[in-house]
Design an enzyme around this catalytic site. Structure first.
Site, short mmCIF file in Angstrom:
data_model
loop_
_atom_site.label_atom_id
_atom_site.label_comp_id
_atom_site.label_asym_id
_atom_site.label_seq_id
_atom_site.Cartn_x
_atom_site.Cartn_y
_atom_site.Cartn_z
N ASN A 93 -7.45 0.62 10.52
CA ASN A 93 -8.15 -0.52 9.95
C ASN A 93 -9.64 -0.22 9.85
O ASN A 93 -10.04 0.92 9.70
CB ASN A 93 -7.86 -1.80 10.73
CG ASN A 93 -7.74 -3.02 9.82
OD1 ASN A 93 -8.69 -3.35 9.11
ND2 ASN A 93 -6.60 -3.67 9.83
N HIS A 119 -9.38 3.36 8.43
CA HIS A 119 -8.30 4.23 8.89
C HIS A 119 -8.77 5.61 9.34
O HIS A 119 -8.15 6.63 9.03
CB HIS A 119 -7.24 4.37 7.80
CG HIS A 119 -6.49 3.10 7.52
ND1 HIS A 119 -6.24 2.15 8.48
CD2 HIS A 119 -5.93 2.61 6.36
CE1 HIS A 119 -5.56 1.15 7.95
NE2 HIS A 119 -5.37 1.40 6.67
N HIS A 195 1.82 3.23 8.84
CA HIS A 195 1.44 2.63 7.55
C HIS A 195 2.51 2.80 6.48
O HIS A 195 2.21 3.09 5.32
CB HIS A 195 0.12 3.25 7.08
CG HIS A 195 -0.71 2.33 6.23
ND1 HIS A 195 -0.35 1.98 4.94
CD2 HIS A 195 -1.88 1.71 6.47
CE1 HIS A 195 -1.29 1.19 4.43
NE2 HIS A 195 -2.22 1.00 5.34
N THR A 196 3.77 2.56 6.84
CA THR A 196 4.84 2.62 5.85
C THR A 196 4.80 1.41 4.92
O THR A 196 4.51 0.29 5.36
CB THR A 196 6.21 2.72 6.54
OG1 THR A 196 6.33 4.02 7.13
CG2 THR A 196 7.36 2.52 5.58
N TYR A 197 5.09 1.65 3.65
CA TYR A 197 5.20 0.58 2.64
C TYR A 197 6.69 0.26 2.47
O TYR A 197 7.46 1.09 2.00
CB TYR A 197 4.63 1.06 1.31
CG TYR A 197 3.12 1.15 1.22
CD1 TYR A 197 2.41 0.31 0.37
CD2 TYR A 197 2.41 2.07 1.98
CE1 TYR A 197 1.02 0.39 0.26
CE2 TYR A 197 1.03 2.16 1.89
CZ TYR A 197 0.34 1.32 1.02
OH TYR A 197 -1.03 1.41 0.93
N ASP A 261 -3.97 -9.28 3.16
CA ASP A 261 -4.54 -8.11 3.84
C ASP A 261 -5.34 -8.64 5.01
O ASP A 261 -6.56 -8.69 4.99
CB ASP A 261 -5.43 -7.31 2.89
CG ASP A 261 -5.79 -5.93 3.45
OD1 ASP A 261 -5.30 -5.60 4.55
OD2 ASP A 261 -6.55 -5.20 2.80
N GLN A 299 -1.33 -6.26 11.03
CA GLN A 299 -1.95 -6.33 9.71
C GLN A 299 -0.84 -6.48 8.68
O GLN A 299 0.01 -5.59 8.52
CB GLN A 299 -2.77 -5.07 9.41
CG GLN A 299 -3.60 -5.16 8.14
CD GLN A 299 -4.91 -5.92 8.35
OE1 GLN A 299 -5.29 -6.21 9.49
NE2 GLN A 299 -5.62 -6.21 7.27
N GLU A 326 1.61 -3.40 9.92
CA GLU A 326 0.89 -2.47 10.77
C GLU A 326 0.54 -3.12 12.11
O GLU A 326 -0.46 -3.82 12.22
CB GLU A 326 -0.39 -2.01 10.07
CG GLU A 326 -0.17 -1.47 8.67
CD GLU A 326 -1.44 -1.52 7.85
OE1 GLU A 326 -2.46 -0.94 8.27
OE2 GLU A 326 -1.42 -2.16 6.77
#
Length: 366
Positions: A93, A119, A195-197, A261, A299, A326
């Site tokens: 972050n 990050h 940080h996987t989408y 976000d 997050q 996250e």
């Protein structure tokens, strides 16, 4: 057996670019793909950024799909600017003003988002080659362990840091993620995030606006126009941020500038025990993701800044193509004494655990 699989992986994938970055690199610097499989759940990783590159499990009709965004080649991951699938750090972050003071010493970091740090800086943990310490793709608990030694002064952060990330398949379609860090000589801030989408319909099915989410948090940390926390907290009740009861991700997203976000203050606080963080449900496919963690924050990010990103199989990812969950310490905690501390010392190591449970069982009434 594991070593043979890795060797075959390098041979088969060398032609596609999904092997080592440079043939002259020492063994521990080579980049490859590693798969863990248990039942009908399979996950693939690369040691570039200790990244999850695919996760496949069936929908309610037994149809398999890859539910994480990603790329076809290592080269594309090395050029990625969206941290897709990676471990981010040394501090995930944002850090406001790219600076902080610790024990009377002022540290100036490498800014990479305007005047701030995002990050970890220009070359964070998502942009380095991790060492594969252990890899076992058989047995009751297939697992892989990545390690990285972050040097004193890297991106401006103090002290040498030894970081370990373990991915393990457990039980029935469960993925355990354990992140550890040990300060070797100096106190330093540490806040790692995965940080996987995620898109439970499949990485190539479009947006996630119709998928439902429940977030176990009654408050958020307020931020300024640059997404830097002000140090204040706010209740989610009566706001578009209220997901205490399940709601479609897109049900109120038009009330926000570009999407979600924001850091949620998870109910239950910090500690060693896992607590529920979020549940995501895609009614169309029937797929469910349940996430628990020992971290104090989450997050929630709806991939607002993805635009014309060419992903797997040539599919193009656009805003809201996925969501990120996250779990983390609070953003900019080094500059807010009222936030839970993210300082790690040689006597106080960092431990951050996550548990993902995947299923086709509706978590609540439709």
């Amino acid at each position: 057996m594991a070593k043979i699989c890795v060797l075959l992986c390098f041979i088969l994938l060398a032609a596609s670019g999904f092997a080592n970055v440079s043939g002259s690199e020492p063994k521990e610097k080579k980049v490859g793909i590693y798969e863990l499989k248990k039942g009908d759940l399979s996950v693939k990783f690369t040691n570039w950024g200790a990244t999850i590159i695919s996760l496949v499990f069936p929908d309610k009709n037994g149809k398999l799909a890859d539910v994480v965004l990603g790329y076809d080649t290592i080269k594309e991951y090395t050029n990625d600017t969206s941290y897709i699938g990676a471990i981010v750090g040394r501090v995930a972050n944002r850090i406001g003003g790219a600076q902080f003071t610790l024990n009377g010493t002022h540290y100036k970091l490498v800014a990479n988002e305007g005047k701030n740090v995002l990050h970890g800086g220009l070359i964070g943990f998502s942009d380095v080659v991790w060492k594969v310490q252990k890899y076992q793709n058989e047995g009751d608990a297939p697992h892989i362990v990545f390690t990285y030694h972050s040097a004193d002064g890297e991106e401006g952060f103090p002290g040498d840091l030894l970081v370990t990330v373990s991915y393990t398949l457990l039980g029935d379609k469960q993925l355990s993620v354990k992140m550890k860090a040990k300060a070797l000589n100096k106190p330093t801030p540490v806040n790692l995030a995965q940080h996987t989408y995620w898109n439970l319909g499949g990485h190539n099915c479009g947006d996630i606006l119709s998928q439902y989410i429940k977030i176990f948090a009654s408050q958020i940390t307020l931020v300024d126009s640059h997404l830097i926390p002000t140090g204040k907290f706010a209740s989610v009740k009566g706001t578009p941020y209220d997901f205490l009861k399940p709601k479609a991700v897109g049900s109120r997203i038009n009330k926000l500038a570009s999407g979600y976000d924001i850091n949620y203050v998870l109910d239950g606080g910090a500690g060693n025990k896992l607590k529920p963080a979020a549940v995501v449900y895609d009614k169309k496919s029937g797929r469910v993701l349940e996430l628990s963690t020992n971290a104090p924050g989450l997050q929630f990010y709806t991939s607002n800044f993805l635009k014309d990103v060419k992903g797997k199989g040539g599919f193009v990812y656009e805003p809201h193509a996925a969501l990120c969950l996250e779990t983390q310490g609070f953003p900019d905690a080094v500059n807010h004494p009222n936030f839970p501390s993210t300082i790690v010392t040689p006597k106080k190591p960092y431990k951050h655990n996550m548990l993902f449970k995947f299923s086709n069982k509706a978590p609540y009434a439709s």
